[in-house]
Design a protein around this motif. Structure first.
Motif, PDB file in Angstrom:
ATOM      1  N   SER A  52       0.833  -1.214   0.000  1.00 59.48           N
ATOM      2  CA  SER A  52       0.000   0.000   0.000  1.00 59.48           C
ATOM      3  C   SER A  52       0.862   1.256   0.000  1.00 59.48           C
ATOM      4  O   SER A  52       0.651   2.172  -0.803  1.00 59.48           O
ATOM      5  CB  SER A  52      -0.921   0.022   1.223  1.00 59.48           C
ATOM      6  N   LEU A  53       1.814   1.315   0.917  1.00 58.68           N
ATOM      7  CA  LEU A  53       2.638   2.513   1.040  1.00 58.68           C
ATOM      8  C   LEU A  53       3.388   2.790  -0.262  1.00 58.68           C
ATOM      9  O   LEU A  53       3.455   3.943  -0.719  1.00 58.68           O
ATOM     10  CB  LEU A  53       3.636   2.359   2.188  1.00 58.68           C
ATOM     11  N   SER A  54       3.950   1.745  -0.859  1.00 58.36           N
ATOM     12  CA  SER A  54       4.713   1.916  -2.088  1.00 58.36           C
ATOM     13  C   SER A  54       3.805   2.267  -3.264  1.00 58.36           C
ATOM     14  O   SER A  54       4.079   3.197  -4.026  1.00 58.36           O
ATOM     15  CB  SER A  54       5.501   0.646  -2.395  1.00 58.36           C
ATOM     16  N   TRP A  55       2.708   1.535  -3.396  1.00 58.28           N
ATOM     17  CA  TRP A  55       1.827   1.739  -4.547  1.00 58.28           C
ATOM     18  C   TRP A  55       1.188   3.123  -4.515  1.00 58.28           C
ATOM     19  O   TRP A  55       1.148   3.826  -5.534  1.00 58.28           O
ATOM     20  CB  TRP A  55       0.749   0.659  -4.585  1.00 58.28           C
ATOM     21  N   LEU A  56       0.677   3.515  -3.374  1.00 55.50           N
ATOM     22  CA  LEU A  56       0.054   4.840  -3.261  1.00 55.50           C
ATOM     23  C   LEU A  56       1.079   5.941  -3.519  1.00 55.50           C
ATOM     24  O   LEU A  56       0.762   6.974  -4.111  1.00 55.50           O
ATOM     25  CB  LEU A  56      -0.578   5.013  -1.878  1.00 55.50           C
ATOM     26  N   SER A  57       2.303   5.722  -3.075  1.00 49.47           N
ATOM     27  CA  SER A  57       3.352   6.717  -3.261  1.00 49.47           C
ATOM     28  C   SER A  57       3.746   6.874  -4.725  1.00 49.47           C
ATOM     29  O   SER A  57       4.062   7.976  -5.176  1.00 49.47           O
ATOM     30  CB  SER A  57       4.597   6.335  -2.447  1.00 49.47           C
ATOM     31  N   HIS A  58       3.720   5.769  -5.458  1.00 54.19           N
ATOM     32  CA  HIS A  58       4.241   5.778  -6.820  1.00 54.19           C
ATOM     33  C   HIS A  58       3.163   5.856  -7.894  1.00 54.19           C
ATOM     34  O   HIS A  58       3.482   6.139  -9.057  1.00 54.19           O
ATOM     35  CB  HIS A  58       5.083   4.517  -7.060  1.00 54.19           C
ATOM     36  N   ASN A  59       1.905   5.611  -7.549  1.00 53.91           N
ATOM     37  CA  ASN A  59       0.857   5.516  -8.576  1.00 53.91           C
ATOM     38  C   ASN A  59      -0.269   6.513  -8.316  1.00 53.91           C
ATOM     39  O   ASN A  59      -0.275   7.599  -8.868  1.00 53.91           O
ATOM     40  CB  ASN A  59       0.336   4.079  -8.645  1.00 53.91           C
ATOM     41  N   TRP A  60      -1.211   6.131  -7.500  1.00 57.16           N
ATOM     42  CA  TRP A  60      -2.310   7.041  -7.139  1.00 57.16           C
ATOM     43  C   TRP A  60      -2.370   7.151  -5.630  1.00 57.16           C
ATOM     44  O   TRP A  60      -2.483   6.133  -4.972  1.00 57.16           O
ATOM     45  CB  TRP A  60      -3.657   6.513  -7.670  1.00 57.16           C
ATOM     46  N   PRO A  61      -2.267   8.342  -5.051  1.00 59.07           N
ATOM     47  CA  PRO A  61      -2.205   9.628  -5.751  1.00 59.07           C
ATOM     48  C   PRO A  61      -0.855   9.936  -6.384  1.00 59.07           C
ATOM     49  O   PRO A  61      -0.715  10.941  -7.063  1.00 59.07           O
ATOM     50  CB  PRO A  61      -2.525  10.637  -4.654  1.00 59.07           C
ATOM     51  N   GLY A  62       0.162   9.090  -6.128  1.00 61.18           N
ATOM     52  CA  GLY A  62       1.475   9.361  -6.704  1.00 61.18           C
ATOM     53  C   GLY A  62       2.208  10.455  -5.962  1.00 61.18           C
ATOM     54  O   GLY A  62       3.011  11.183  -6.540  1.00 61.18           O
ATOM     55  N   VAL A  63       1.957  10.545  -4.664  1.00 63.74           N
ATOM     56  CA  VAL A  63       2.644  11.483  -3.767  1.00 63.74           C
ATOM     57  C   VAL A  63       3.344  10.653  -2.705  1.00 63.74           C
ATOM     58  O   VAL A  63       2.700   9.811  -2.062  1.00 63.74           O
ATOM     59  CB  VAL A  63       1.640  12.461  -3.110  1.00 63.74           C
ATOM     60  N   PRO A  64       4.643  10.820  -2.495  1.00 64.77           N
ATOM     61  CA  PRO A  64       5.341  10.007  -1.511  1.00 64.77           C
ATOM     62  C   PRO A  64       4.643  10.024  -0.147  1.00 64.77           C
ATOM     63  O   PRO A  64       4.249  11.095   0.336  1.00 64.77           O
ATOM     64  CB  PRO A  64       6.732  10.643  -1.434  1.00 64.77           C
ATOM     65  N   TYR A  65       4.491   8.840   0.415  1.00 65.48           N
ATOM     66  CA  TYR A  65       3.881   8.733   1.741  1.00 65.48           C
ATOM     67  C   TYR A  65       4.558   9.729   2.683  1.00 65.48           C
ATOM     68  O   TYR A  65       5.784   9.717   2.825  1.00 65.48           O
ATOM     69  CB  TYR A  65       4.038   7.300   2.259  1.00 65.48           C
ATOM     70  N   PRO A  66       3.801  10.603   3.324  1.00 63.08           N
ATOM     71  CA  PRO A  66       4.416  11.755   3.987  1.00 63.08           C
ATOM     72  C   PRO A  66       4.917  11.524   5.403  1.00 63.08           C
ATOM     73  O   PRO A  66       5.534  12.421   5.980  1.00 63.08           O
ATOM     74  CB  PRO A  66       3.276  12.782   3.990  1.00 63.08           C
ATOM     75  N   PHE A  67       4.669  10.353   5.978  1.00 62.26           N
ATOM     76  CA  PHE A  67       4.979  10.130   7.386  1.00 62.26           C
ATOM     77  C   PHE A  67       6.071   9.067   7.540  1.00 62.26           C
ATOM     78  O   PHE A  67       6.334   8.296   6.619  1.00 62.26           O
ATOM     79  CB  PHE A  67       3.722   9.727   8.146  1.00 62.26           C
ATOM     80  N   PRO A  68       6.681   8.978   8.724  1.00 59.41           N
ATOM     81  CA  PRO A  68       7.764   7.994   8.901  1.00 59.41           C
ATOM     82  C   PRO A  68       7.284   6.567   9.050  1.00 59.41           C
ATOM     83  O   PRO A  68       8.065   5.636   8.857  1.00 59.41           O
ATOM     84  CB  PRO A  68       8.478   8.478  10.170  1.00 59.41           C
ATOM     85  N   LYS A  69       6.011   6.373   9.399  1.00 60.74           N
ATOM     86  CA  LYS A  69       5.573   4.993   9.595  1.00 60.74           C
ATOM     87  C   LYS A  69       4.062   4.863   9.492  1.00 60.74           C
ATOM     88  O   LYS A  69       3.328   5.847   9.457  1.00 60.74           O
ATOM     89  CB  LYS A  69       6.064   4.467  10.939  1.00 60.74           C
ATOM     90  N   MET A  70       3.630   3.606   9.482  1.00 57.69           N
ATOM     91  CA  MET A  70       2.216   3.236   9.542  1.00 57.69           C
ATOM     92  C   MET A  70       2.117   1.983  10.389  1.00 57.69           C
ATOM     93  O   MET A  70       2.958   1.083  10.267  1.00 57.69           O
ATOM     94  CB  MET A  70       1.657   2.988   8.141  1.00 57.69           C
ATOM     95  N   THR A  71       1.112   1.924  11.272  1.00 60.59           N
ATOM     96  CA  THR A  71       0.891   0.739  12.102  1.00 60.59           C
ATOM     97  C   THR A  71      -0.538   0.244  11.903  1.00 60.59           C
ATOM     98  O   THR A  71      -1.491   1.032  11.975  1.00 60.59           O
ATOM     99  CB  THR A  71       1.114   1.047  13.592  1.00 60.59           C
ATOM    100  N   SER A  72      -0.673  -1.051  11.641  1.00 60.81           N
ATOM    101  CA  SER A  72      -1.978  -1.695  11.554  1.00 60.81           C
ATOM    102  C   SER A  72      -2.226  -2.430  12.865  1.00 60.81           C
ATOM    103  O   SER A  72      -1.477  -3.340  13.230  1.00 60.81           O
ATOM    104  CB  SER A  72      -2.006  -2.670  10.375  1.00 60.81           C
ATOM    105  N   PHE A  73      -3.269  -2.029  13.583  1.00 63.64           N
ATOM    106  CA  PHE A  73      -3.567  -2.555  14.918  1.00 63.64           C
ATOM    107  C   PHE A  73      -4.883  -3.321  14.845  1.00 63.64           C
ATOM    108  O   PHE A  73      -5.886  -2.814  14.325  1.00 63.64           O
ATOM    109  CB  PHE A  73      -3.676  -1.398  15.912  1.00 63.64           C
ATOM    110  N   GLN A  74      -4.905  -4.533  15.374  1.00 64.00           N
ATOM    111  CA  GLN A  74      -6.123  -5.332  15.328  1.00 64.00           C
ATOM    112  C   GLN A  74      -7.121  -4.846  16.370  1.00 64.00           C
ATOM    113  O   GLN A  74      -6.874  -4.912  17.575  1.00 64.00           O
ATOM    114  CB  GLN A  74      -5.822  -6.817  15.577  1.00 64.00           C
ATOM    115  N   GLY A  75      -8.251  -4.367  15.870  1.00 63.54           N
ATOM    116  CA  GLY A  75      -9.319  -3.912  16.754  1.00 63.54           C
ATOM    117  C   GLY A  75     -10.660  -4.204  16.117  1.00 63.54           C
ATOM    118  O   GLY A  75     -10.854  -5.283  15.544  1.00 63.54           O
ATOM    119  N   PHE A  76     -11.557  -3.215  16.171  1.00 68.19           N
ATOM    120  CA  PHE A  76     -12.907  -3.450  15.654  1.00 68.19           C
ATOM    121  C   PHE A  76     -13.441  -2.282  14.818  1.00 68.19           C
ATOM    122  O   PHE A  76     -14.598  -2.289  14.420  1.00 68.19           O
ATOM    123  CB  PHE A  76     -13.880  -3.700  16.816  1.00 68.19           C
ATOM    124  N   ALA A  77     -12.617  -1.286  14.548  1.00 68.63           N
ATOM    125  CA  ALA A  77     -13.157  -0.035  14.032  1.00 68.63           C
ATOM    126  C   ALA A  77     -13.158   0.074  12.515  1.00 68.63           C
ATOM    127  O   ALA A  77     -14.032   0.728  11.953  1.00 68.63           O
ATOM    128  CB  ALA A  77     -12.368   1.139  14.622  1.00 68.63           C
TER     129      ALA A  77
END
Length: 625
Positions: free
Chosen positions: A337-362
């Motif tokens: 996701s981070l790579s594809w979104l950065s390079h394709n659509w929207p084609g803007v480099p991911y702007p933050f240092p990280k992303m965390t996927s946390f298992q919950g319910f939301a």
């Protein structure tokens, strides 16, 4: 040459300024443009401003105790030209109080006493506070002395709350796993078109926040791991050396590093063995902080290159129950996701240092965090995670007012969800899922609320809100992409994103930016899609043979300017398809003729809108008698 370029730019600007006025503009929005805080070329106006805060927050969470205690200092900067006599505070967790206004019902497990402020000092002076009276999600407080333009005020607040047993966007995942979001009192947005944002949080429409600088200290018992928005400042103080090394290694690794496994967790020796540990996170120019806490969640991590020019990597992490098979794929799906979104659509480099996927319910996004449900369908879990990670750009890269204009973020995330899905599973499967989740329920529901104009403020909607926020605006973006072509559409979209990154755009800024970025007057299109009660319904009235081919008479019953294909079958058994972009509706949005040049005999024709599902497709086909 230089003079002619300048003259052309001025003419173009005048053109857009004149034409942009064709779109309906509410009086409060007109006022902002008149004041020069917004500009008809799509850029922030010469007088644009936005306020800002510096938050230093310390919270303690000691599971299974459900009481969360906090202390914070807010330095709030008034960059507006206005003298502020009051501040509006957001107390989002008051949504859990019995009797508070909310869209849905609430179970006993959902209800809590809400936010309990223990003390508040303004510039060192204690301010009276009544928790019984401050029972809603907004609380206006008067200042001891007015906050002048370009001055700041300091607030020191201590508070506590009881985490809800029933987890949604935030709450208790299990007895020793908590997800904390919207957990601290904050100063509401004060903006140039609406003043204080006093829209109540009703547990449906989402949020509107300033871009602030944060330092967050989270104190938890030993053997508890913490994940948060921002950058961890003290991994070597809170983690044993082996685990700190694994985390550090993941920052440059394409392969998943198992920072903490069930076997590691069983040893109860991952963290420093103090009674409690304080994890410190920082994040600047960001709209919110969220936190996950657990003593039994696996921890995976890796990273992906998101900017080819600088070779910058972003960390992708996941925290989850070991028996959740889909989350074992979360890091690699997230790297994609981070790579594809950065390079394709929207084609803007991911702007933050990280992303965390946390298992919950939301199934909900936060800056640098997503709180997603477990499913047994690994592909569907990836689909949901893609959507939430796509929200990085809208509303976090762009400071969207989700409470009032939900379609400005949900519509884009829905669009990116299909685009990345097409790359992952192919066009047919991705479009089937999109039609099932985003279009079919809307177009087949003939309720009045479903045909409210997209521009209708989200805060004024209940029924119809979901489709007006997700599917309908997404379809408008796809229709515009089809009409402009990928390259020009991306150029215009980047103009919009460049104009409003780190700021607070409103729909008219989008319209004007897309006009400027494309070099076209698209107001007829925006009026058609955003300001009408249109829906999708074409009628193939007749097919007439003439010199050189056939003429198809097509009525736009529903009114939306959609793309479609004319698919024909010839008497020799061959077929052909003729694509029509939304541009065919520019001069007449209700009736067009489509001419097909052919020497062959057409025996049947059908209109196919693809993802633009027709409300009544019984009149979309013609067969020769």
């Amino acid at each position: 040459m230089f003079k002619s370029i300048i003259a052309g730019a001025v003419c173009c600007l005048f053109f857009f300024q004149a034409e942009a006025q064709n779109l309906y503009m509410p009086r409060d929005i007109q006022h902002a443009f008149n004041k020069g805080t917004r500009s008809l070329d799509g850029k922030p106006g010469k007088n644009y401003w936005q306020n800002h805060g510096r938050y230093t927050i310390s919270i303690s969470a000691l599971p299974p105790d459900r009481n969360i205690k906090g202390v914070e200092q807010i330095v709030y900067f008034n960059n507006s030209p206005d003298t502020l006599k009051r501040l509006n505070m957001k107390l989002i967790l008051n949504i859990h109080r019995p009797g508070v206004a909310r869209f849905g019902s609430a179970s006993d497990d959902y209800l809590t006493p809400g936010v309990q402020v223990d003390s508040i000092f303004i510039n060192g002076t204690k301010k009276p506070w009544n928790n019984k009276q401050a029972a809603n999600t907004n609380q206006m407080i008067s200042l001891p002395k007015p906050l002048m333009p370009h001055d700041s005020v300091k607030l020191d607040i201590t508070w506590h709350f009881e985490i809800s047993k029933e987890s949604g966007r935030e709450g208790m995942i299990d007895s020793t796993t908590y997800y904390l979001a919207y957990f601290y009192p904050r100063v509401s947005v004060y903006d140039d078109y609406n003043g204080w944002d006093t829209l109540p949080f009703l547990d449906a429409q989402e949020f509107y926040n300033d871009f602030n600088d944060y330092t967050l200290n989270v104190t938890v018992p030993k053997n508890y791991l913490v994940w948060s928005t921002g950058t961890l400042q003290n991994p070597n103080q809170v983690l044993q050396p082996e685990y700190a090394k694994r985390l550090e290694k993941s920052f440059t690794s394409d392969s998943t590093i198992h920072v903490a496994t069930p076997e590691d967790l069983a040893k109860k020796n991952i963290t420093a063995q103090n009674n409690v540990n304080t994890w410190t996170w920082t994040a600047n120019n960001i709209s919110d902080m969220a936190v996950g806490i657990s003593d039994h969640y696996d921890w995976d991590a890796a990273s992906a290159i998101v900017d080819d020019k600088t070779h910058r990597r972003a960390s992708m992490q996941a925290a989850f129950l070991d028996n959740a098979a889909d989350f074992h794929h979360a890091v690699q799906a997230g790297r994609n996701s981070l790579s594809w979104l950065s390079h394709n659509w929207p084609g803007v480099p991911y702007p933050f240092p990280k992303m965390t996927s946390f298992q919950g319910f939301a199934d909900m996004e936060y800056p640098m965090m997503v709180n997603d449900s477990h499913t047994d369908d690994i592909r569907f879990s990836q689909f949901v995670q893609d959507h939430e990670i796509a929200h990085t750009y809208f509303p976090f890269y762009m400071g969207i007012n989700e409470s009032r204009y939900s379609y400005m973020d949900e519509g884009w995330a829905t669009t990116f969800e299909l685009l990345i899905g097409t790359a992952e599973v192919g066009k047919e499967k991705a479009e089937e899922l999109y039609k099932e989740f985003r279009v079919f329920g809307y177009i087949k529901d003939r309720s009045t609320a479903e045909d409210l104009p997209i521009i209708t403020p989200s805060s004024e909607q209940r029924q119809g809100f979901g489709n007006n926020a997700y599917g309908k605006p997404s379809l408008s973006y796809f229709a515009l992409k089809d009409m402009l072509g990928d390259n020009l559409f991306k150029k215009a979209m980047h103009t919009y994103m460049d104009n409003w990154n780190g700021k607070h755009p409103i729909p008219w800024d989008y319209f004007n930016s897309m006009n400027s970025g494309s070099g076209k007057n698209l107001n007829w299109f925006f009026n058609n899609w955003f300001f009408t009660n249109n829906y999708i319904d074409l009628n193939l009235q007749k097919v007439a043979k003439g010199n050189g081919g056939y003429t198809l008479s097509i009525q736009n019953v529903g009114g939306f300017a959609i793309p479609f294909d004319v698919k024909v079958t010839y008497s020799d058994g061959t077929t052909d398809s003729f694509h029509q972009t939304p541009a065919v509706w520019e001069n007449n949005e209700k009736q067009i003729n489509v001419n097909i040049k052919t020497a062959k005999t057409i025996i049947s024709a059908v209109l196919d809108g693809g993802i633009f599902i027709d409300y009544d497709d019984s009149n979309n086909k013609w067969t020769a008698k």
